[in-house]
Design a protein around this motif. Structure first.
Motif, PDB file in Angstrom:
ATOM      1  N   ILE A 283       0.639  -1.193   0.173  1.00 32.21           N
ATOM      2  CA  ILE A 283      -0.274  -0.194  -0.016  1.00 32.21           C
ATOM      3  C   ILE A 283       0.984   1.156   0.109  1.00 32.21           C
ATOM      4  O   ILE A 283       0.579   1.982  -0.209  1.00 32.21           O
ATOM      5  CB  ILE A 283      -1.022  -0.288   0.898  1.00 32.21           C
ATOM      6  N   VAL A 284       2.028   1.101   0.658  1.00 29.88           N
ATOM      7  CA  VAL A 284       2.713   2.700   1.248  1.00 29.88           C
ATOM      8  C   VAL A 284       3.624   2.719  -0.747  1.00 29.88           C
ATOM      9  O   VAL A 284       3.379   4.114  -0.673  1.00 29.88           O
ATOM     10  CB  VAL A 284       3.894   2.075   2.106  1.00 29.88           C
ATOM     11  N   HIS A 285       3.906   1.280  -1.230  1.00 34.89           N
ATOM     12  CA  HIS A 285       4.659   1.598  -2.566  1.00 34.89           C
ATOM     13  C   HIS A 285       3.493   2.356  -3.644  1.00 34.89           C
ATOM     14  O   HIS A 285       4.051   3.386  -4.426  1.00 34.89           O
ATOM     15  CB  HIS A 285       5.335   0.598  -3.216  1.00 34.89           C
ATOM     16  N   ALA A 286       2.324   1.695  -3.462  1.00 31.90           N
ATOM     17  CA  ALA A 286       1.280   2.208  -4.379  1.00 31.90           C
ATOM     18  C   ALA A 286       0.796   3.386  -4.458  1.00 31.90           C
ATOM     19  O   ALA A 286       0.821   4.630  -5.214  1.00 31.90           O
ATOM     20  CB  ALA A 286       0.024   1.433  -4.469  1.00 31.90           C
ATOM     21  N   GLN A 287       1.207   3.568  -3.053  1.00 32.15           N
ATOM     22  CA  GLN A 287       0.363   5.085  -2.641  1.00 32.15           C
ATOM     23  C   GLN A 287       1.476   6.406  -2.843  1.00 32.15           C
ATOM     24  O   GLN A 287       0.808   7.383  -3.580  1.00 32.15           O
ATOM     25  CB  GLN A 287      -0.072   5.303  -1.374  1.00 32.15           C
ATOM     26  N   PHE A 288       2.597   5.775  -2.999  1.00 32.11           N
ATOM     27  CA  PHE A 288       3.559   6.896  -3.435  1.00 32.11           C
ATOM     28  C   PHE A 288       3.705   6.778  -4.601  1.00 32.11           C
ATOM     29  O   PHE A 288       3.551   8.045  -5.263  1.00 32.11           O
ATOM     30  CB  PHE A 288       4.850   6.298  -2.452  1.00 32.11           C
ATOM     31  N   GLU A 289       3.102   6.069  -5.328  1.00 32.48           N
ATOM     32  CA  GLU A 289       3.441   6.060  -7.317  1.00 32.48           C
ATOM     33  C   GLU A 289       1.908   6.934  -7.525  1.00 32.48           C
ATOM     34  O   GLU A 289       2.408   7.655  -8.458  1.00 32.48           O
ATOM     35  CB  GLU A 289       3.692   4.153  -8.071  1.00 32.48           C
TER      36      GLU A 289
ATOM     37  N   ASN B 215       9.738   9.679  -9.010  1.00 33.82           N
ATOM     38  CA  ASN B 215       9.412   8.296  -8.278  1.00 33.82           C
ATOM     39  C   ASN B 215       9.484   7.266  -8.281  1.00 33.82           C
ATOM     40  O   ASN B 215       9.868   6.378  -7.449  1.00 33.82           O
ATOM     41  CB  ASN B 215       8.177   9.289  -9.073  1.00 33.82           C
ATOM     42  N   GLY B 216       9.800   7.010 -10.101  1.00 32.50           N
ATOM     43  CA  GLY B 216       9.670   5.165  -9.809  1.00 32.50           C
ATOM     44  C   GLY B 216      11.058   4.426  -8.776  1.00 32.50           C
ATOM     45  O   GLY B 216      10.897   3.613  -7.767  1.00 32.50           O
ATOM     46  N   ARG B 217      12.146   5.695  -8.244  1.00 28.28           N
ATOM     47  CA  ARG B 217      13.356   5.311  -8.202  1.00 28.28           C
ATOM     48  C   ARG B 217      13.491   5.246  -6.828  1.00 28.28           C
ATOM     49  O   ARG B 217      13.172   4.529  -6.459  1.00 28.28           O
ATOM     50  CB  ARG B 217      14.554   5.689  -8.778  1.00 28.28           C
ATOM     51  N   ILE B 218      12.665   6.630  -6.164  1.00 32.71           N
ATOM     52  CA  ILE B 218      12.027   6.880  -4.942  1.00 32.71           C
ATOM     53  C   ILE B 218      11.492   5.469  -3.994  1.00 32.71           C
ATOM     54  O   ILE B 218      11.596   4.288  -3.538  1.00 32.71           O
ATOM     55  CB  ILE B 218      11.627   8.082  -4.947  1.00 32.71           C
ATOM     56  N   GLY B 219      10.168   5.004  -5.339  1.00 29.16           N
ATOM     57  CA  GLY B 219       8.865   4.544  -4.545  1.00 29.16           C
ATOM     58  C   GLY B 219       9.472   2.598  -4.570  1.00 29.16           C
ATOM     59  O   GLY B 219       9.812   2.128  -3.295  1.00 29.16           O
ATOM     60  N   ARG B 220      10.638   2.462  -5.330  1.00 30.10           N
ATOM     61  CA  ARG B 220      11.370   1.450  -5.784  1.00 30.10           C
ATOM     62  C   ARG B 220      12.114   0.884  -4.155  1.00 30.10           C
ATOM     63  O   ARG B 220      12.056   0.126  -3.277  1.00 30.10           O
ATOM     64  CB  ARG B 220      12.299   0.464  -6.788  1.00 30.10           C
ATOM     65  N   LEU B 221      13.346   2.433  -3.501  1.00 30.50           N
ATOM     66  CA  LEU B 221      14.047   2.333  -2.645  1.00 30.50           C
ATOM     67  C   LEU B 221      13.418   2.119  -1.613  1.00 30.50           C
ATOM     68  O   LEU B 221      13.976   1.882  -0.441  1.00 30.50           O
ATOM     69  CB  LEU B 221      15.191   3.665  -2.482  1.00 30.50           C
ATOM     70  N   LEU B 222      11.740   2.541  -1.180  1.00 26.68           N
ATOM     71  CA  LEU B 222      11.568   3.346  -0.509  1.00 26.68           C
ATOM     72  C   LEU B 222      11.290   1.502   0.200  1.00 26.68           C
ATOM     73  O   LEU B 222      11.295   1.259   1.294  1.00 26.68           O
ATOM     74  CB  LEU B 222       9.778   3.497   0.122  1.00 26.68           C
ATOM     75  N   ILE B 223      10.940   0.311  -0.919  1.00 28.19           N
ATOM     76  CA  ILE B 223      10.985  -1.072  -0.601  1.00 28.19           C
ATOM     77  C   ILE B 223      11.822  -1.386   0.641  1.00 28.19           C
ATOM     78  O   ILE B 223      11.252  -1.869   1.682  1.00 28.19           O
ATOM     79  CB  ILE B 223      10.671  -1.771  -1.473  1.00 28.19           C
ATOM     80  N   PRO B 224      12.961  -1.126   0.440  1.00 26.37           N
ATOM     81  CA  PRO B 224      14.008  -1.870   1.331  1.00 26.37           C
ATOM     82  C   PRO B 224      14.013  -1.331   2.733  1.00 26.37           C
ATOM     83  O   PRO B 224      14.423  -2.402   3.491  1.00 26.37           O
ATOM     84  CB  PRO B 224      15.242  -2.201   0.760  1.00 26.37           C
ATOM     85  N   LEU B 225      13.964  -0.228   2.295  1.00 23.37           N
ATOM     86  CA  LEU B 225      13.940   0.599   4.048  1.00 23.37           C
ATOM     87  C   LEU B 225      13.071   0.795   4.854  1.00 23.37           C
ATOM     88  O   LEU B 225      13.039   0.410   5.678  1.00 23.37           O
ATOM     89  CB  LEU B 225      14.121   1.839   3.169  1.00 23.37           C
ATOM     90  N   PHE B 226      11.846   0.121   3.981  1.00 26.84           N
ATOM     91  CA  PHE B 226      10.458  -0.389   5.272  1.00 26.84           C
ATOM     92  C   PHE B 226      10.591  -1.131   5.602  1.00 26.84           C
ATOM     93  O   PHE B 226      10.702  -1.613   6.584  1.00 26.84           O
ATOM     94  CB  PHE B 226       8.989   0.094   4.326  1.00 26.84           C
ATOM     95  N   LEU B 227      11.049  -2.626   4.603  1.00 33.31           N
ATOM     96  CA  LEU B 227      11.000  -3.722   5.415  1.00 33.31           C
ATOM     97  C   LEU B 227      12.156  -3.489   6.130  1.00 33.31           C
ATOM     98  O   LEU B 227      12.218  -4.627   7.986  1.00 33.31           O
ATOM     99  CB  LEU B 227      11.129  -4.404   4.424  1.00 33.31           C
ATOM    100  N   PHE B 228      13.110  -2.357   6.347  1.00 30.69           N
ATOM    101  CA  PHE B 228      14.422  -3.121   7.196  1.00 30.69           C
ATOM    102  C   PHE B 228      13.898  -2.009   8.614  1.00 30.69           C
ATOM    103  O   PHE B 228      13.810  -2.925   9.732  1.00 30.69           O
ATOM    104  CB  PHE B 228      15.535  -1.980   6.289  1.00 30.69           C
ATOM    105  N   GLN B 229      13.509  -1.551   8.306  1.00 37.71           N
ATOM    106  CA  GLN B 229      12.281  -0.057   9.482  1.00 37.71           C
ATOM    107  C   GLN B 229      11.536  -1.132  10.725  1.00 37.71           C
ATOM    108  O   GLN B 229      11.920  -1.175  11.359  1.00 37.71           O
ATOM    109  CB  GLN B 229      11.707   0.714   8.992  1.00 37.71           C
ATOM    110  N   LYS B 230      10.306  -2.793   9.640  1.00 30.30           N
ATOM    111  CA  LYS B 230       9.442  -3.201   9.996  1.00 30.30           C
ATOM    112  C   LYS B 230      10.341  -4.139  10.970  1.00 30.30           C
ATOM    113  O   LYS B 230       9.910  -5.651  11.411  1.00 30.30           O
ATOM    114  CB  LYS B 230       8.639  -3.847   9.641  1.00 30.30           C
ATOM    115  N   ARG B 231      11.963  -4.859  10.956  1.00 27.93           N
ATOM    116  CA  ARG B 231      12.523  -5.500  11.321  1.00 27.93           C
ATOM    117  C   ARG B 231      12.416  -6.504  10.230  1.00 27.93           C
ATOM    118  O   ARG B 231      12.673  -7.619  10.904  1.00 27.93           O
ATOM    119  CB  ARG B 231      12.550  -5.846  13.068  1.00 27.93           C
ATOM    120  N   ILE B 232      11.853  -6.293   9.102  1.00 19.86           N
ATOM    121  CA  ILE B 232      11.152  -7.645   7.632  1.00 19.86           C
ATOM    122  C   ILE B 232      12.996  -8.205   7.886  1.00 19.86           C
ATOM    123  O   ILE B 232      13.437  -9.374   6.767  1.00 19.86           O
ATOM    124  CB  ILE B 232      10.063  -7.301   7.372  1.00 19.86           C
TER     125      ILE B 232
END
Length: 218
Positions: free
Chosen positions: A38-44, A53-70
């Motif tokens: 949802i976070v990725h789609a909403q950003f895009e 926007n595409g590059r930043i949206g893709r970079l958000l994925i590992p950063l978010f999952l790292f923050q959530k300790r996934i």
């Protein structure tokens, strides 16, 4: 505008959309992977920047999952899957804005994570196998106590200057440079730039680059 397949929100609404997005980003939803979708789609769909926007949206994925300790480190990239399924990726995003089809988008995104994880796992196994193969080959080739240092330096940075290799491996130059020549003669190293005056040579560890990319790059 009449021919555009997607029109982002008005700049006048941008701050409100980003504030709502930021609040959701900081919250804890029932499942972090679904929340990431949802976070990725909403950003895009907000599309806050003129470019990137595409590059930043893709970079958000590992950063978010790292923050959530996934993830133990922010090193999971979906770009390969999204690029190879670009038409479906855009179609699923359009499905949200045109038909509110969040289920279709989330299903696509979770499938992307599964397939990319499988691809990454296969690639890691191939790199580990390459490491073991090269350990035997470089040990036999150099017959030196420094063989593992050479090996680790190559896997640490597969594209390098000869002077950088000497510094990182900790091997004296008079020993390291003959090693590089042997590795080049054996086809393990590929020269990208020959030594010229004060300019050191640049080499590439081709097998590792090809393995990491999943295709022949050199």
């Amino acid at each position: 505008m009449e021919q555009a397949t997607f029109v982002p929100p008005s700049p006048l609404q941008l701050r409100d959309h980003l504030e709502a997005w930021e609040m959701y980003l900081a919250a804890d939803d029932f499942d972090p992977l679904v929340q990431m979708a949802i976070v990725h789609a909403q950003f895009e769909l907000i599309h806050p920047f003129k470019d990137g926007n595409g590059r930043i949206g893709r970079l958000l994925i590992p950063l978010f999952l790292f923050q959530k300790r996934i993830l133990a480190s922010p090193m999971f990239y979906l770009s390969e899957y999204l690029e190879s399924h670009r038409d479906l990726y855009y179609a699923r995003l359009r499905g949200i804005s045109q038909d509110a089809d969040w289920n279709g988008w989330i299903e696509f995104f979770l499938e992307a994570i599964v397939e990319q994880a499988r691809s990454n796992t296969k690639r890691v196994r191939e790199i580990l196998e390459l490491y073991e193969q090269m350990k035997r080959r470089i040990t036999e080739l150099t017959r030196s106590q420094h063989a593992i240092r050479v090996l680790d330096a190559l896997f640490d940075r597969p594209v390098f200057q000869s002077s950088d290799f000497i510094q990182r491996s900790g091997i004296p130059a008079m020993t390291a440079l003959p090693f590089l020549r042997k590795l080049r003669s054996a086809g393990i190293l590929h020269p990208l730039r020959e030594k010229s005056g004060r300019q050191p040579a640049v080499y590439a560890f081709r097998d590792l680059l090809n393995c990491a990319e999943g295709r022949d790059v050199l």
